[in-house]
Design a protein around this motif. Structure first.
Motif, PDB file in Angstrom:
ATOM      1  N   TRP A 175     -22.654   9.232 -24.848  1.00 47.40           N
ATOM      2  CA  TRP A 175     -21.722  10.278 -25.276  1.00 47.40           C
ATOM      3  C   TRP A 175     -20.322  10.039 -24.731  1.00 47.40           C
ATOM      4  O   TRP A 175     -19.325  10.377 -25.388  1.00 47.40           O
ATOM      5  CB  TRP A 175     -22.239  11.665 -24.882  1.00 47.40           C
ATOM      6  CG  TRP A 175     -22.280  11.963 -23.399  1.00 47.40           C
ATOM      7  CD1 TRP A 175     -23.355  11.837 -22.561  1.00 47.40           C
ATOM      8  CD2 TRP A 175     -21.209  12.471 -22.601  1.00 47.40           C
ATOM      9  NE1 TRP A 175     -23.020  12.223 -21.278  1.00 47.40           N
ATOM     10  CE2 TRP A 175     -21.712  12.624 -21.270  1.00 47.40           C
ATOM     11  CE3 TRP A 175     -19.885  12.809 -22.846  1.00 47.40           C
ATOM     12  CZ2 TRP A 175     -20.934  13.095 -20.209  1.00 47.40           C
ATOM     13  CZ3 TRP A 175     -19.095  13.286 -21.790  1.00 47.40           C
ATOM     14  CH2 TRP A 175     -19.623  13.422 -20.496  1.00 47.40           C
ATOM     15  N   LYS A 176     -20.233   9.413 -23.545  1.00 52.99           N
ATOM     16  CA  LYS A 176     -18.912   9.159 -22.960  1.00 52.99           C
ATOM     17  C   LYS A 176     -18.131   8.128 -23.774  1.00 52.99           C
ATOM     18  O   LYS A 176     -16.950   8.329 -24.085  1.00 52.99           O
ATOM     19  CB  LYS A 176     -19.072   8.696 -21.507  1.00 52.99           C
ATOM     20  CG  LYS A 176     -19.570   9.802 -20.579  1.00 52.99           C
ATOM     21  CD  LYS A 176     -19.798   9.320 -19.170  1.00 52.99           C
ATOM     22  CE  LYS A 176     -21.120   8.583 -19.070  1.00 52.99           C
ATOM     23  NZ  LYS A 176     -21.486   8.300 -17.663  1.00 52.99           N
ATOM     24  N   GLY A 177     -18.776   7.041 -24.128  1.00 56.95           N
ATOM     25  CA  GLY A 177     -18.101   6.021 -24.930  1.00 56.95           C
ATOM     26  C   GLY A 177     -17.793   6.510 -26.332  1.00 56.95           C
ATOM     27  O   GLY A 177     -16.755   6.161 -26.916  1.00 56.95           O
ATOM     28  N   SER A 178     -18.689   7.350 -26.872  1.00 54.08           N
ATOM     29  CA  SER A 178     -18.473   7.888 -28.217  1.00 54.08           C
ATOM     30  C   SER A 178     -17.240   8.779 -28.256  1.00 54.08           C
ATOM     31  O   SER A 178     -16.444   8.711 -29.203  1.00 54.08           O
ATOM     32  CB  SER A 178     -19.713   8.677 -28.661  1.00 54.08           C
ATOM     33  OG  SER A 178     -19.564   9.170 -29.963  1.00 54.08           O
ATOM     34  N   LEU A 179     -17.056   9.604 -27.238  1.00 57.31           N
ATOM     35  CA  LEU A 179     -15.867  10.464 -27.181  1.00 57.31           C
ATOM     36  C   LEU A 179     -14.604   9.653 -26.906  1.00 57.31           C
ATOM     37  O   LEU A 179     -13.536   9.938 -27.463  1.00 57.31           O
ATOM     38  CB  LEU A 179     -16.037  11.546 -26.108  1.00 57.31           C
ATOM     39  CG  LEU A 179     -17.092  12.625 -26.370  1.00 57.31           C
ATOM     40  CD1 LEU A 179     -17.127  13.619 -25.218  1.00 57.31           C
ATOM     41  CD2 LEU A 179     -16.825  13.351 -27.683  1.00 57.31           C
ATOM     42  N   ALA A 180     -14.704   8.641 -26.045  1.00 57.02           N
ATOM     43  CA  ALA A 180     -13.537   7.828 -25.701  1.00 57.02           C
ATOM     44  C   ALA A 180     -13.066   6.965 -26.864  1.00 57.02           C
ATOM     45  O   ALA A 180     -11.892   6.580 -26.925  1.00 57.02           O
ATOM     46  CB  ALA A 180     -13.856   6.941 -24.491  1.00 57.02           C
TER      47      ALA A 180
END
Length: 403
Positions: A175-180
Motif C-alpha cells: 500500500w505504501k508503494g501504491s500510494l507513492a
C-alpha cells in the motif's frame, strides 16, 4: 515615434503568455495530480487499517483530513493567488503535493496523516484557483474548458481507483508503494507548468483591475452554490472511501470492488463533460440539479436493496452519472455565478472552505455509523437523505443570477 519603436514598446508592455496549448496541457496535468492522491486510498483502506491497526473511524479520517485542509486553507488561497499570481501559486501547490505524497507513504501513523494534510493543502490551491484561471484565460469558452478539466480530473480519479490494488499486490509495491506511485504524475505536472512561471503580471494585473468584493459571504445565491458544492462533495468522498467496503458486504472481492469503484469514475466521464456544456447553454439549471439529485438517490437506494449483481451494477451506473454531473456542475456554478475573475476566486474560496468543511464530516461519520451498527443500512440512508438535500440546494444555485 516610429512604428518599430511602438512595436517594441507594446512587446515590452505585453505580459509573456505561453501558447494556449501549453496552458490547457498544464491545467489537465494539474487535474490529474489533484485527484489521484485521494481516489487511490479507498481500495487500500483495508490494507492500511490492518497494517497500522486503525479503526474504521480513523480510516475514514484518511479522507476527512484532506477535506479539513480544503476547508481551513481555501479562504486564504484567493489572497495568495492575488499577491503572488495564479500561475506561481499553482506551481507552489504542486511542490506541496510532491512533499506530501512520499511523506504519507513512509508507513507510520503520524506521517500518514501529516502527509495527507499536506496533500489537502496543495489540492486546496488547485480547487480555488483553477475556476478563476479558466474564466480569465478562456472567457468565451469557460463551459467547454470546465468540461475538459473536470473530465480529466474524473479520468485520473478512475485510473487511480482501479490500479491501486494491482500496484499494491500485482506489482508487489504494497500500500505504501501504491500510494507513492502518484508522485510521478506530480513531477510531470511540475515540468509542464514551468512555462507558466514566465507569465509576468498577467493574472495579478487582470485581478488588480477588478473591484475587490466581500459580498459573496452575504449572498444567498453564493450560499446555495456553497451548499451544492459541499453536499456533492459529501457524497463523492463517502463513495470513494466506503463503496469498496459496501460492495464487499454484498459478497464482492476486494480487488473487484476496487475496479467497480473505478468503473463508477469511468461512467462519470460523459456526464462530467456534458454537464458544464449543457449548463452553459441554459439560462436556468434548476431542472438539471433536480434530475442529478434523483439519480443519486436511486443509486444509493439500489445499494441499500442489493439482492443481485444486476441491481448493483445499475446502482453503480446511476452513481457514476450523478457524481460526474454534480462535481462539474458545482464548478460551473462558481464560474457562471461570478461577474469577474477575482469574484470567481472569492466564490470558489467560500464554496471550497464551507463546502468541504461540510463534506469533511462525511467519511468519518459514515465510518462511525458502521462501527456503531455493524451494518451499511443507516450509512446508505444517510447518503439518500443528502441526495435529497442536494436537490434543494441545487434549485437555489441553478437560478439565472450572479452574486
Amino acid at each position: 515615434m516610429t512604428q518599430q519603436a511602438l512595436a517594441s514598446t507594446e512587446t515590452k508592455a505585453k505580459p509573456s503568455v505561453p501558447h494556449p496549448f501549453l496552458i490547457i496541457a498544464g491545467i489537465i496535468l494539474i487535474t490529474f495530480a489533484m485527484r489521484s492522491p485521494l481516489t487511490s486510498v479507498g481500495p487500500l483502506v483495508g490494507d492500511i487499517r490492518a497494517d497500522l491497526g486503525l479503526s474504521n473511524g480513523m480510516s475514514g479520517m484518511l479522507t476527512t483530513v484532506p477535506l479539513l485542509a480544503f476547508a481551513l486553507f481555501s479562504p486564504m488561497v484567493p489572497s495568495i493567488g492575488h499577491r503572488f499570481g495564479v500561475e506561481r501559486s499553482l506551481f507552489a501547490g504542486l511542490l506541496i503535493l510532491l512533499i506530501g505524497i512520499p511523506l504519507r507513504s513512509t508507513g507510520m501513523i503520524f506521517t500518514l496523516f501529516a502527509g495527507t494534510a499536506l496533500i489537502g493543502a496543495g489540492i486546496a490551491i488547485f480547487n480555488v484557483l483553477l475556476p478563476g484561471l479558466v474564466k480569465q484565460r478562456f472567457p468565451q469558452k469557460a463551459g467547454l474548458m470546465t468540461s475538459v478539466y473536470t473530465t480529466a480530473m474524473s479520468t485520473c480519479a478512475a485510473l487511480a481507483s482501479g490500479v491501486s490494488i494491482p500496484l499494491a499486490q500485482g506489482a508487489h509495491l504494497g500500500w505504501k508503494g501504491s500510494l507513492a506511485f502518484w508522485a510521478i504524475m506530480v513531477v510531470i505536472a511540475l515540468v509542464c507548468w514551468i512555462p507558466q512561471l514566465r507569465t509576468k503580471g498577467n493574472s495579478t494585473t487582470a485581478a488588480a483591475s477588478e473591484p475587490a468584493t466581500n459580498k459573496v459571504w452575504s449572498s444567498m445565491l453564493a450560499w446555495h452554490v456553497t451548499l451544492f458544492m459541499g453536499l456533492q462533495s459529501f457524497i463523492f468522498y463517502c463513495t470513494i472511501s466506503w463503496l469498496p467496503a459496501i460492495l464487499q458486504d454484498h459478497g464482492i472481492s476486494l480487488s473487484t470492488a476496487g475496479w467497480l469503484l473505478s468503473l463508477v469514475q469511468v461512467i462519470s466521464l460523459p456526464a462530467s463533460f456534458l454537464a458544464p456544456v449543457l449548463a452553459g447553454r441554459l439560462n436556468d439549471q434548476r431542472l438539471m440539479t433536480v434530475i442529478i439529485g434523483i439519480i443519486s438517490l436511486l443509486g444509493f437506494a439500489g445499494l441499500l436493496v442489493g439482492g443481485n449483481l444486476i441491481l448493483l451494477f445499475i446502482s453503480l451506473i446511476l452513481l457514476g452519472i450523478a457524481q460526474g454531473a454534480s462535481i462539474s456542475l458545482a464548478l460551473t456554478f462558481i464560474v457562471i455565478r461570478a461577474t469577474h475573475v477575482r469574484e470567481a476566486a472569492k466564490l470558489s474560496g467560500m464554496a471550497q472552505s464551507v463546502g468541504y468543511l461540510l463534506a469533511a464530516v462525511g467519511p468519518m461519520f459514515i465510518g462511525f455509523l458502521f462501527d456503531l451498527t455493524h451494518s451499511w443500512t443507516y450509512p446508505l440512508w444517510t447518503l439518500m437523505i443528502v441526495s435529497v438535500l442536494l436537490i434543494f440546494s441545487g434549485i437555489g444555485a441553478g437560478r439565472n443570477r450572479t452574486v
